[in-house]
Design a protein around this motif. Sequence first.
Motif, short mmCIF file in Angstrom:
data_model
loop_
_atom_site.label_atom_id
_atom_site.label_comp_id
_atom_site.label_asym_id
_atom_site.label_seq_id
_atom_site.Cartn_x
_atom_site.Cartn_y
_atom_site.Cartn_z
N ASP A 185 43.61 54.68 44.41
CA ASP A 185 42.42 54.32 43.63
C ASP A 185 42.78 53.41 42.48
OD1 ASP A 185 40.89 55.91 45.21
OD2 ASP A 185 41.08 57.68 43.91
N ASP A 186 43.99 53.57 41.98
CA ASP A 186 44.34 52.88 40.74
C ASP A 186 45.83 52.66 40.70
OD1 ASP A 186 44.17 51.76 38.24
OD2 ASP A 186 43.69 53.61 37.17
N PHE A 225 36.34 44.97 31.37
CA PHE A 225 37.75 44.68 31.65
C PHE A 225 38.26 43.53 30.76
CE2 PHE A 225 41.17 42.63 34.12
CZ PHE A 225 42.05 43.69 34.14
N TYR A 261 38.87 44.84 27.31
CA TYR A 261 40.09 45.65 27.28
C TYR A 261 41.34 44.77 27.31
CZ TYR A 261 43.91 48.13 29.70
OH TYR A 261 45.11 48.60 30.10
N MET A 262 41.30 43.74 28.13
CA MET A 262 42.48 42.89 28.28
C MET A 262 42.69 41.93 27.10
SD MET A 262 44.25 43.54 30.92
CE MET A 262 45.30 42.10 31.00
N PHE A 263 41.61 41.35 26.64
CA PHE A 263 41.78 40.17 25.78
C PHE A 263 41.14 40.24 24.41
CE2 PHE A 263 41.69 38.61 30.25
CZ PHE A 263 43.05 38.33 30.35
N PHE A 289 40.38 50.12 30.90
CA PHE A 289 39.39 49.95 31.97
C PHE A 289 40.13 49.52 33.22
CE2 PHE A 289 36.66 49.94 28.34
CZ PHE A 289 35.50 50.54 28.79
N GLY A 290 40.04 50.32 34.26
CA GLY A 290 40.75 50.06 35.51
C GLY A 290 39.79 49.69 36.61
N PRO A 291 40.19 49.94 37.88
CA PRO A 291 39.34 49.61 39.02
C PRO A 291 37.96 50.24 38.88
CG PRO A 291 41.53 50.27 39.74
CD PRO A 291 41.48 50.52 38.27
N LYS A 346 45.80 46.64 39.36
CA LYS A 346 44.85 46.62 40.49
C LYS A 346 43.54 45.95 40.07
CE LYS A 346 42.45 49.82 43.66
NZ LYS A 346 42.76 49.27 44.99
N ARG A 347 43.02 46.35 38.89
CA ARG A 347 41.76 45.77 38.45
C ARG A 347 41.92 44.26 38.19
NH1 ARG A 347 38.08 43.33 37.69
NH2 ARG A 347 36.11 43.74 36.61
N GLU A 361 41.59 42.02 41.15
CA GLU A 361 40.27 41.94 41.77
C GLU A 361 39.43 40.80 41.20
OE1 GLU A 361 38.76 45.84 41.03
OE2 GLU A 361 39.93 46.76 42.65
N SER A 417 35.62 49.08 36.90
CA SER A 417 34.97 48.67 35.66
C SER A 417 34.37 47.27 35.85
CB SER A 417 35.99 48.64 34.51
OG SER A 417 37.06 47.78 34.82
N ASP A 418 33.33 46.97 35.06
CA ASP A 418 32.72 45.65 35.21
C ASP A 418 33.55 44.60 34.48
OD1 ASP A 418 31.86 45.39 32.51
OD2 ASP A 418 30.17 46.71 32.97
N ASP A 419 33.26 43.35 34.78
CA ASP A 419 34.08 42.26 34.26
C ASP A 419 34.11 42.24 32.73
OD1 ASP A 419 34.87 41.43 36.70
OD2 ASP A 419 33.59 39.65 36.80
N GLU A 457 48.83 44.60 33.58
CA GLU A 457 47.41 44.87 33.80
C GLU A 457 46.64 43.62 34.26
OE1 GLU A 457 46.28 47.73 34.45
OE2 GLU A 457 45.39 48.59 32.62
#
Lengths: 1005, 107
Positions: free
Chosen positions: A892-893, B38, B41-43, B29-31, A897-898, A901, B33-35, A712
């Motif tokens: 889209d996903d 994200f 979610y990640m950390f 939270f994927g593409p 991917k996120r 970015e 989503s705001d920083d 991720e």
Amino acid sequence: MSRRLASGGRLIDRARPLKFTFNDQHMSGFAGDTLASAMLGRGQVLAGRSFKYHRPRGVVASGAEEPNALVGLGKGERFEPNQRTTTTELFDGLSATSQNHWPSLEFDLLAANNLVPQFLTAGFYYKTFLRPRAFWKHVYEPIIRRSAGLGRAPDAESRDPDRYELVYGFADVLVIGGGVAGLQAALAAGRAGARVMLWEQTAHWGGRAPVDGVEIDGQPADSWIKSAVEALEGMENVSLRLRCMGAGVHDHGYVLGNERVADHLPGASGPRQRLWRVRADRVITATGAIERPLSFAGNDLPGVMLASAVRDYVVNWAVSPGRTVVVTNNDDAYRTAIALKEAGEDVPVIADARDEATGALPQKARDLGIRIMTGTGVQKVKGGKTVTGVALCRIDSDGSTHTEVLDCDAVAMSGGWSPVVHLWSHCGGKLIWDDAQAFFRPDPDRPPLGHDGAGFVACAGAASGALGAGDGLADAHAAGAAAARDTGATGDAGHPARAEAPEEAPLRQVWIMPARAGYALRMKMWLDFQNDVKVSDVQLAAREGYHSVEHTKRYTTLGMATDQGKLSNINGLAVLSDALDQPIPATGTTTFRPPYTPITLGAISGEAKGDLFQPLRRTPMHDWHAANGVHWEPVGQWRRPFAYLRAGEDVHQSVNREVLNARSNIGLLDASTLGKILVSGPDAGRFLDMLYTNMMSTLRPGKCRYGLMCNENGFLMDDGVVARLDEQSFLVHTTSGGADHIHGWMEDWLQCEWWDWKVHTVNLTEQFAQIAVVGPKARALLERLGGMDLSREALPFMGWAEGTLGGVRARVFRISFSGELSFEVAVPAAQGRAFWDMLLHQGRDLGVMPYGTEALHILRAEKGFIMIGDETDGTVIPQDLNLNWAISKKKDDFLGKRGMERVAMTDPDRWKLVGLETLDGSVLPHGALAVVEGVNANGQAQTEGRVTSSYYSATLGRGIAMALVRRGPDRMGEVLRFAGAHDARIEARIVDPVLHDKDGEKLHG
Amino acid sequence: MLLLTCPHCGVTAEETEFAPGGEAHLKRFGPGSDDDAFEAYMFNRKNPMGVHFERWRHAYGCGKWFIAARCTVTLEVFGTYPAQTTEPPAGIVETIKAKRPEWEGYK
């Protein structure tokens, strides 16, 4: 003087003398002796030298708590340092050597440390060795290493020849400690019907009750113990183990035990030790109590012993230390004076710190004619290498004057008893301070909790604070019955045995002796004998601001030796509390940590060494490799051929031969370790679109596609070729090391995120043998086998076909990781070896030759193909490797991917993949950094890239490399300087990483 | 070493038979989503002293993922349940509330 008495000794068999050596001197003892009792029995009081001051030291205790009498046992590959003589059972031929002296035990030059004891006070290392800095390595450390420390480590090159084993056990109730309390608890739980395990760390049941003259159920303790053991042995639901030390109590009833099966039987078959790993519903610790030393000047001299230990040596082994002065603050130590007197030994005086001594035991001592001096303590012990006398003084004085000086051979001291709460505390059981008895005992309302939130440890007998045998047996019975009931046993637990023992008067809390002793005395009062920590050290630490007991422990090293402070901790924290002017419970204890006594590393590793260290995964062709000059490379739990050596070759020559042959004839690679995961179901395509950065759902059956998997964060995690088998199923190839991880990764997303997607995954890695047939003549060889049309038209590049080759069912993937014409053939694992043999046989005249993983690496590097783990390190995104073409812009996903970015991932300054060509043709060191002028904030050279792969290319006749370089692809032709060994700089030019067959003519051939 | 019960196959086994998977009930939270979302979610992970929900896989058994509700202080296990849910089941929440009245509840 210490010697063997003419009669008595309940544990020794005088008919069976045993010979042993101590420092190469021949000595003898009896069957049933410990090494300690045998040495004392022939007058060997001096056992070793102390840690810092090299003071002479002798036996203090009679059991596991012994801090002083540590020796090296055995010789050669069976040598073991730091063994306690008090727990070592004597056997014929035992050889022991004393430790920590130079040049000899009797004459130790380093005892000069003792003349300036201020030199080594608390925090000495921190204060002394700060400056000058350069002195640490060359002056201080070598000197400290020579003078401090205990036994020598065994020779690093020797291998322990003994066997050790791990055993798993299960119990409803595990009782640790086989004294009368442990026996009573086991009887209650066993009678109630629970599955009971009972462990005793020594070689004898019954603990110290027989020594203390306790009567149980109207009979001597020995006969009650015998019948209790017989009753337990008669119960099918009870198992008993002697020489098994309860080492640690861990989460949810997991208990470790160390059974010394054959330490006392050298040469016996079977394991030397066993490590028990037991899950118990309930644990009862009947671990007894340990007597505390008293802190008076010279309390570390050989001949100063615990009163209980003196009694043990007299009663159990018929060993007397000689004319003995008893010093005490309680009634119990009178038993020692009585035992000595009854054995015919001289006890000139009992010095009792209390103002009066009127209980039954003091009265009995008086009746035997022993002189009792109350309100009296020891001013100092006299003697050099052993005790020669003792000066007494008023207990409340400052010790500046003595009241009397007596000649004696030994001092028996007792400062009261502390329950052994270690096992209770390991897993979070809490303690309370019992001021009347002056000890910490388990708080039954705050036990360690199990998985169900209920307490799972209970203490029994002296371990719970019930010191007297009468209270102890009732307490143990209740604990055993309750534990059995908790586990669902419904039988009748019966009644506790009744013990008769004299009433004992309360003790007086005495932490230093005399109470107002000055510095000269306090700096001779030892708290921790093994680590040479004195009352004055703890007081100094307190003055310097060490108020937390955990900090004081580390600053002074109190309780940090191999005995873990079994004798010193309570005395030490009492002294600290006094120095801080606070009550003892406010100071608290340090943390009790397993194991209770040291366990040898051999027992912990058990059978997991050598070939059994970890399982070995073998491909179907493993044995062929082994028989054909293989040089192995471990890949996870697999062994893969690195190269196959022929006669007269070194590895480098073999690798070059294999590379050139694959480029000109045919190379065979055992690719069976490659991960093979079947992904099937109506949503399989959709699922793979999420897993891979590129589009997989559009792949047509019969075709293959290379794909990248990221986490991720967007970091590259795995790569490989996906083959679509049919509308609903895909065969996913992963890297060799990544198969299990990627399968787990798939299941994680399918089960925890997209659980409504209809996808099924199976890891088929070991079901197939896979062989890469590589090189310009590859097609010719496979066509010889017959059965499938493998022409360029029928099976173009990135296609796959199923059929029969040479009579073996096969899937043929027309893919290439070498840049050559290449087929990867998967056959059922059981036929892998036969198929491999067939290829070798049929291809002999075509120049077929297996190649290993190093040739594989070189072939792919010449072609500029990346390798997960070389070009990636968990921080590299596909864009860094110029793999943008493999990242779908339509989706889209997908996972990662996120993450890609984020600003940092699109920074144009990121290090990107390029090829390198050294100007002098040499091979760059793996991982070499490209350096530029200047230094960073840490004073290190600035860098702008690093080598990720570097090999000698036999094809090109020079070194080749791949590297990640800042803005690399924009800097083609530029020359960088890489750091080599010894500050050398190697110049290399940035080039296209694809160095072989740039147009792909061979690849598509 | 913990004892855990796999809610899928019913086996109660040693911790070594399972593989831990960190905090449970994370929302992906994927593409788009705001920083901040994200990053969280990640950390950003909870590290409570007390009630905690964590993912475990019965790695050397049935292979299934499940969630354990556990007290990080006493190591008491309040219960385990299959991972196919976005929040703890009511029964587990009830159990925890009964044993830890001071617990503020999930989230």
